[in-house]
Design a protein around this motif. Structure first.
Motif, PDB file in Angstrom:
ATOM      1  N   MET A   1       0.854  -1.170   0.000  1.00 24.43           N
ATOM      2  CA  MET A   1       0.000   0.000   0.000  1.00 24.43           C
ATOM      3  C   MET A   1       0.897   1.229   0.000  1.00 24.43           C
ATOM      4  O   MET A   1       2.015   1.194   0.448  1.00 24.43           O
ATOM      5  CB  MET A   1      -0.896  -0.001   1.223  1.00 24.43           C
ATOM      6  N   ALA A   2       0.348   2.321  -0.442  1.00 27.75           N
ATOM      7  CA  ALA A   2       1.139   3.532  -0.580  1.00 27.75           C
ATOM      8  C   ALA A   2       1.043   4.415   0.650  1.00 27.75           C
ATOM      9  O   ALA A   2       1.384   5.571   0.607  1.00 27.75           O
ATOM     10  CB  ALA A   2       0.688   4.289  -1.821  1.00 27.75           C
ATOM     11  N   TYR A   3       0.555   3.896   1.748  1.00 29.62           N
ATOM     12  CA  TYR A   3       0.509   4.667   2.977  1.00 29.62           C
ATOM     13  C   TYR A   3       0.771   3.758   4.168  1.00 29.62           C
ATOM     14  O   TYR A   3       0.658   2.559   4.071  1.00 29.62           O
ATOM     15  CB  TYR A   3      -0.834   5.394   3.135  1.00 29.62           C
ATOM     16  N   LEU A   4       1.121   4.363   5.261  1.00 29.99           N
ATOM     17  CA  LEU A   4       1.340   3.608   6.478  1.00 29.99           C
ATOM     18  C   LEU A   4       0.162   3.846   7.401  1.00 29.99           C
ATOM     19  O   LEU A   4      -0.223   4.985   7.651  1.00 29.99           O
ATOM     20  CB  LEU A   4       2.630   4.069   7.167  1.00 29.99           C
ATOM     21  N   GLY A  34     -12.733  -9.545 -12.806  1.00 32.63           N
ATOM     22  CA  GLY A  34     -12.797  -8.105 -12.951  1.00 32.63           C
ATOM     23  C   GLY A  34     -11.867  -7.277 -12.102  1.00 32.63           C
ATOM     24  O   GLY A  34     -11.829  -6.077 -12.278  1.00 32.63           O
ATOM     25  N   PHE A  35     -11.126  -7.857 -11.171  1.00 32.40           N
ATOM     26  CA  PHE A  35     -10.175  -7.095 -10.371  1.00 32.40           C
ATOM     27  C   PHE A  35      -8.778  -7.673 -10.543  1.00 32.40           C
ATOM     28  O   PHE A  35      -8.609  -8.882 -10.655  1.00 32.40           O
ATOM     29  CB  PHE A  35     -10.525  -7.113  -8.881  1.00 32.40           C
ATOM     30  N   LEU A  36      -7.789  -6.801 -10.552  1.00 32.99           N
ATOM     31  CA  LEU A  36      -6.397  -7.230 -10.589  1.00 32.99           C
ATOM     32  C   LEU A  36      -5.969  -7.682  -9.194  1.00 32.99           C
ATOM     33  O   LEU A  36      -6.650  -7.401  -8.205  1.00 32.99           O
ATOM     34  CB  LEU A  36      -5.505  -6.088 -11.060  1.00 32.99           C
ATOM     35  N   THR A  37      -4.845  -8.354  -9.107  1.00 31.81           N
ATOM     36  CA  THR A  37      -4.343  -8.836  -7.815  1.00 31.81           C
ATOM     37  C   THR A  37      -4.103  -7.674  -6.858  1.00 31.81           C
ATOM     38  O   THR A  37      -4.430  -7.765  -5.671  1.00 31.81           O
ATOM     39  CB  THR A  37      -3.043  -9.634  -8.023  1.00 31.81           C
ATOM     40  N   LEU A  38      -3.566  -6.567  -7.345  1.00 32.18           N
ATOM     41  CA  LEU A  38      -3.356  -5.386  -6.510  1.00 32.18           C
ATOM     42  C   LEU A  38      -4.676  -4.855  -5.973  1.00 32.18           C
ATOM     43  O   LEU A  38      -4.783  -4.470  -4.803  1.00 32.18           O
ATOM     44  CB  LEU A  38      -2.636  -4.291  -7.308  1.00 32.18           C
ATOM     45  N   GLU A  39      -5.704  -4.856  -6.806  1.00 29.65           N
ATOM     46  CA  GLU A  39      -7.016  -4.364  -6.370  1.00 29.65           C
ATOM     47  C   GLU A  39      -7.622  -5.287  -5.313  1.00 29.65           C
ATOM     48  O   GLU A  39      -8.237  -4.816  -4.350  1.00 29.65           O
ATOM     49  CB  GLU A  39      -7.933  -4.229  -7.587  1.00 29.65           C
TER      50      GLU A  39
END
Length: 139
Positions: A1-4, A34-39
Motif C-alpha cells: 500500500m502507498a501509505y502507512l 474483474g479485479f487485478l491482484t493489486l485491487e
C-alpha cells in the motif's frame, strides 16, 4: 500500500480473509472476475481501515495528524483510492452505500459488475463459517 496505517487487531471480530482470494487468471493475463491482484489486496486491506480514513481532510485534522507524526492515509493513485473508499464502506455498511459513493466508484472506471463482485466478496468474508462441532459427518 502507498501509505502507512496503524493496524489494530480485534480478536473478538476475527474474520477469515481467505474468502476474498483473487480469482484465477485467464490465459490472456486478464483477471476473470474483474479485479487485478493489486485491487484484491486493497479490498482485503480495507478491512483494517476505519471510516475516518475516508473523510475529507480539513486543516484541523491535518494539523492534528502532523502533531502526532502520522500521515493522512490515502493512496497515490486516484482510481485505487476510490476502490479503497468503496471497500471501506462495503466492509462497514455492506450494500447500504450512498448513491453518490457508487457514482464515484463507477466514474473512476469500475463497472456495476465489479461493484457487485466487491460487495458479494465482502459479504462472503463476513459470513460466519460453520463451527466444526456442528457440521455433520457424511455417513
Amino acid at each position: 500500500m502507498a501509505y502507512l496505517a496503524r493496524i489494530e487487531s480485534d480478536g473478538a471480530n476475527a474474520i477469515d480473509l481467505s474468502a476474498i482470494e483473487p480469482p484465477a487468471i485467464a490465459t490472456t493475463g486478464t483477471p476473470v472476475a474483474g479485479f487485478l491482484t493489486l485491487e484484491w489486496a486493497i479490498i482485503r486491506d480495507a478491512r483494517n481501515d476505519r471510516l475516518w480514513t475516508i473523510r475529507p481532510v480539513g486543516a484541523l485534522r491535518r494539523w492534528w495528524e502532523g502533531l502526532l507524526g502520522r500521515g493522512i492515509p490515502k493512496l497515490a493513485n486516484e482510481r485505487l483510492e476510490t476502490l479503497r473508499r468503496m471497500a471501506v464502506l462495503s466492509w462497514n455498511y455492506g450494500r447500504s452505500v450512498s448513491g453518490e459513493d457508487i457514482d464515484d466508484f463507477l466514474a473512476a472506471g469500475f463497472t456495476p459488475d465489479q461493484y457487485e463482485l466487491l460487495v458479494g466478496s465482502v459479504r462472503a468474508a463476513l459470513r460466519p463459517s460453520p463451527s466444526p462441532q456442528f457440521v455433520r459427518a457424511a455417513a
